[in-house]
Design a protein around this motif. Structure first.
Motif, PDB file in Angstrom:
ATOM      1  N   SER A  35     -46.456  12.989   5.129  1.00 13.25           N
ATOM      2  CA  SER A  35     -45.504  13.912   4.449  1.00 13.25           C
ATOM      3  C   SER A  35     -44.696  14.529   5.701  1.00 13.25           C
ATOM      4  O   SER A  35     -43.978  15.407   5.381  1.00 13.25           O
ATOM      5  CB  SER A  35     -46.512  15.110   3.896  1.00 13.25           C
ATOM      6  N   ASN A  36     -44.736  14.103   6.896  1.00 13.06           N
ATOM      7  CA  ASN A  36     -44.050  14.515   8.060  1.00 13.06           C
ATOM      8  C   ASN A  36     -43.261  13.435   8.618  1.00 13.06           C
ATOM      9  O   ASN A  36     -43.453  12.182   8.471  1.00 13.06           O
ATOM     10  CB  ASN A  36     -44.883  14.914   9.201  1.00 13.06           C
ATOM     11  N   VAL A  37     -42.016  13.702   9.117  1.00 10.76           N
ATOM     12  CA  VAL A  37     -41.176  12.887   9.651  1.00 10.76           C
ATOM     13  C   VAL A  37     -40.628  13.348  11.074  1.00 10.76           C
ATOM     14  O   VAL A  37     -40.324  14.550  11.241  1.00 10.76           O
ATOM     15  CB  VAL A  37     -39.945  12.592   8.892  1.00 10.76           C
ATOM     16  N   THR A  38     -40.557  12.373  11.951  1.00  7.59           N
ATOM     17  CA  THR A  38     -40.202  12.500  13.360  1.00  7.59           C
ATOM     18  C   THR A  38     -39.021  11.768  13.900  1.00  7.59           C
ATOM     19  O   THR A  38     -39.185  10.270  13.483  1.00  7.59           O
ATOM     20  CB  THR A  38     -41.386  12.259  14.418  1.00  7.59           C
ATOM     21  N   TRP A  39     -38.123  12.204  14.489  1.00  6.38           N
ATOM     22  CA  TRP A  39     -36.857  11.407  14.741  1.00  6.38           C
ATOM     23  C   TRP A  39     -36.373  11.885  15.859  1.00  6.38           C
ATOM     24  O   TRP A  39     -36.446  13.098  16.370  1.00  6.38           O
ATOM     25  CB  TRP A  39     -35.766  11.618  13.787  1.00  6.38           C
ATOM     26  N   TYR A  40     -35.805  11.012  16.781  1.00  6.05           N
ATOM     27  CA  TYR A  40     -34.929  11.217  17.982  1.00  6.05           C
ATOM     28  C   TYR A  40     -33.580  11.149  17.616  1.00  6.05           C
ATOM     29  O   TYR A  40     -33.068  10.037  17.262  1.00  6.05           O
ATOM     30  CB  TYR A  40     -35.301  10.239  19.290  1.00  6.05           C
ATOM     31  N   GLY A  41     -32.863  12.229  17.836  1.00  4.80           N
ATOM     32  CA  GLY A  41     -31.432  12.085  17.340  1.00  4.80           C
ATOM     33  C   GLY A  41     -30.824  13.670  17.212  1.00  4.80           C
ATOM     34  O   GLY A  41     -31.493  14.414  17.914  1.00  4.80           O
TER      35      GLY A  41
END
Length: 201
Positions: free
Chosen positions: A151-157
């Motif tokens: 249920s979690n999202v991680t992004w580099y941006g």
């Protein structure tokens, strides 16, 4: 292992199943990541920019064309599947068509799955349009239904709030994490929501 339209790949700590050309099951380290077929994500709900209020005739035509083309019914139909072991792992190539019910237009598509020994899966799609296509598509992408534990999202941006091409300076580049439900922005009128520019997931 192959069985007609079904391909199953096992590794030391994973299992991948491809059925009728679509990856439909992925288990890693004993945990089910997803257990439903991948889908082509071509359609989306109409927004105010598409002319649902019919304020601008050009926008109105865009929304109407999508309805006429029954784009919400688009599906994938495989007619050729090959799988072979390579020096990278297992490579599965699927030939098929992305098209709606009862209309002569769509895409000739090739899906390439590369499944590495550690369970990493690379998916690439090449799609060539044919027939009387709409001038603009609602979207073109892939959709996976993951287990609710993810249920979690991680992004580099750019983040942490949503941002678009015309408001990048207010959203610095960095590494961000959020719960998926917190990525939704409520607008007074229906709009695209949760976009982030310059991303790597």
């Amino acid at each position: 292992a192959t069985n007609g339209s079904r391909v199953t790949v096992w590794g030391e700590n994973f299992e991948v199943v491809i059925e009728k050309g679509l990856i439909c099951r992925f288990v890693k380290n004993g945990k089910t990541v997803f257990d439903a077929p991948m889908e082509f994500n071509i359609f989306r709900a109409h927004t105010d920019n598409d002319g649902i209020m019919a304020i601008n005739p050009w926008f109105f035509r865009t929304a109407e064309i999508w309805r006429e083309k029954v784009m919400e019914s688009i599906g994938f139909f495989a007619y050729g599947i090959t799988a072979e072991k390579t020096n990278k792992g297992v490579e599965c190539i699927v030939k098929g068509k992305i098209l709606p019910n009862g209309k002569y237009y769509g895409f000739d598509a090739t899906i390439k799955y590369t499944i590495y020994p550690d369970g990493l899966i690379a998916v690439s799609v090449e799609a060539m349009p044919y027939g009387n296509m709409p001038e603009k598509l609602p979207r073109f992408g892939l959709h996976f239904t993951c287990d609710k534990a993810y249920s979690n999202v991680t992004w580099y941006g750019r983040g942490h709030r949503e941002n678009y091409s015309d408001c990048q300076m207010a959203s610095p580049v960095g590494l961000y994490s959020k719960n998926v439900k917190d990525t939704y922005t409520i607008f007074d009128m229906p709009q695209e929501s949760g976009n982030h520019e310059d991303n790597s997931f």
